[in-house]
Design an enzyme around this catalytic site. Sequence first.
Site, PDB file in Angstrom:
ATOM      1  N   LYS A   1     -95.370  34.664  10.334  1.00  0.00           N
ATOM      2  CA  LYS A   1     -96.774  34.828  10.730  1.00  0.00           C
ATOM      3  C   LYS A   1     -97.610  33.599  10.367  1.00  0.00           C
ATOM      4  O   LYS A   1     -97.236  32.812   9.511  1.00  0.00           O
ATOM      5  CB  LYS A   1     -97.332  36.132  10.162  1.00  0.00           C
ATOM      6  CG  LYS A   1     -96.719  37.322  10.935  1.00  0.00           C
ATOM      7  CD  LYS A   1     -97.318  38.662  10.641  1.00  0.00           C
ATOM      8  CE  LYS A   1     -96.630  39.697  11.540  1.00  0.00           C
ATOM      9  NZ  LYS A   1     -96.849  41.060  11.128  1.00  0.00           N
TER      10      LYS A   1
ATOM     11  N   ARG B   1     -89.414  43.439   7.571  1.00  0.00           N
ATOM     12  CA  ARG B   1     -89.062  43.205   8.980  1.00  0.00           C
ATOM     13  C   ARG B   1     -89.062  41.699   9.197  1.00  0.00           C
ATOM     14  O   ARG B   1     -90.110  41.062   9.096  1.00  0.00           O
ATOM     15  CB  ARG B   1     -90.118  43.899   9.855  1.00  0.00           C
ATOM     16  CG  ARG B   1     -89.960  43.707  11.335  1.00  0.00           C
ATOM     17  CD  ARG B   1     -91.161  44.317  12.073  1.00  0.00           C
ATOM     18  NE  ARG B   1     -91.045  44.181  13.504  1.00  0.00           N
ATOM     19  CZ  ARG B   1     -91.366  43.077  14.182  1.00  0.00           C
ATOM     20  NH1 ARG B   1     -91.803  42.024  13.542  1.00  0.00           N
ATOM     21  NH2 ARG B   1     -91.237  43.055  15.494  1.00  0.00           N
TER      22      ARG B   1
HETATM   23  N1  PMM Z   1     -95.454  42.717  13.253  1.00  0.00           N
HETATM   24  C1  PMM Z   1     -95.128  42.437  14.528  1.00  0.00           C
HETATM   25  C2  PMM Z   1     -94.512  43.390  15.341  1.00  0.00           C
HETATM   26  N2  PMM Z   1     -94.207  44.625  14.847  1.00  0.00           N
HETATM   27  N3  PMM Z   1     -94.235  46.169  13.079  1.00  0.00           N
HETATM   28  C3  PMM Z   1     -94.583  46.478  11.832  1.00  0.00           C
HETATM   29  N4  PMM Z   1     -94.329  47.712  11.356  1.00  0.00           N
HETATM   30  N5  PMM Z   1     -95.191  45.587  10.997  1.00  0.00           N
HETATM   31  C4  PMM Z   1     -95.501  44.324  11.407  1.00  0.00           C
HETATM   32  O1  PMM Z   1     -96.077  43.564  10.616  1.00  0.00           O
HETATM   33  C5  PMM Z   1     -95.162  43.959  12.749  1.00  0.00           C
HETATM   34  C6  PMM Z   1     -94.522  44.923  13.561  1.00  0.00           C
HETATM   35  C7  PMM Z   1     -95.481  41.088  15.089  1.00  0.00           C
HETATM   36  O2  PMM Z   1     -94.505  40.139  14.901  1.00  0.00           O
HETATM   37  P1  PMM Z   1     -93.456  39.608  16.040  1.00  0.00           P
HETATM   38  O3  PMM Z   1     -94.237  39.358  17.305  1.00  0.00           O
HETATM   39  O4  PMM Z   1     -92.840  38.418  15.471  1.00  0.00           O
HETATM   40  O5  PMM Z   1     -92.422  40.681  16.265  1.00  0.00           O
END
Ligand code: PMM
Length: 285
Positions: free
Chosen positions: A228, A266
């Site tokens: 991020k 994650r």
């Molecule tokens: N961040 C992203 C997508 N899904 N789900 C949860 N539970 N927590 C998060 O912080 C989260 C998520 C965004 O990141 P990406 O686009 O790299 O997948």
Amino acid sequence: MKQGLRREPSGISPQLANKNRCLVVGVLNVTPDSFSDGGLFSNTKEAVEHAQELIHQGADLIDVGGESTRPGATRIEAFEEQKKVLPVIEELTNLGIITSIDTMRSETAQEAAKAGAQIVNDVSGGLADENMHKTVAKLDLAYVLMHWRGHSTVMDDLAKYSDVVTEVLKEIDTQVQKAIKSGVQRNKIVIDPGLGFAKNPEHNWEILRKFEQLHSLELPIYVGASRKRFLAEFSYPLGSTDPKDRDLATSAISSYVSLNGAWAVRVHDVAGSVAAVKVTNQLRN
Ligand code: PMM
């Protein structure tokens, strides 16, 4: 340092429950425009191969998403989202790989569960779709309820707090109560502070600094810090703007939250976080 108790949701596969350490969730974005791995895995075969590689690196499960939540991203239709994620989930399930579905839509959660997804990961915590909580209750799956204030097109404007940790916890608790009222069992809920979602870098750091306060709701905690923007200044090589170069910083966050009792992290780069959570587990035990 005071270490928070690590809680986990009930009803999850013994394969996950038996790990007894912070889980590492591998990110599989089957989207053309996710900010960090966008477009790379947008067909089923490549997506499945990438998921297998993440499992090989030690991921405990794979979070499959078909809709980008990148700041500024516009929404896609439900059928498009499902067309991308369902074949991947089905194939991974056939391979014995545990999946969660990353969606804000109850209909997609329901179809993904039919395809084999074992956990619903809803970045909107039930705010984007009024049927989500009822659906999760009916599916009887573990539910990751993330703090969210609005869709990607507006979320940066909503990053206003006088006390970020208190307000995030209060808003999460409101959604937890709503979910329970809709029939979701409290012991199936996992909370997530939603780093980067309606939060500027300082808000994210404040939440991480006061991580132990997240334990006040006495629910398992999920953390998505991977690649991020707030980690940009800790990129390696220094000065890089490529999100992939935030993986070392991401692993450092995984160590910290694992030590402080997170249920799961994650991440895109699995190997680094697996090492991190295994090392910190030695320190916790
Ligand atoms: N961040 C992203 C997508 N899904 N789900 C949860 N539970 N927590 C998060 O912080 C989260 C998520 C965004 O990141 P990406 O686009 O790299 O997948």
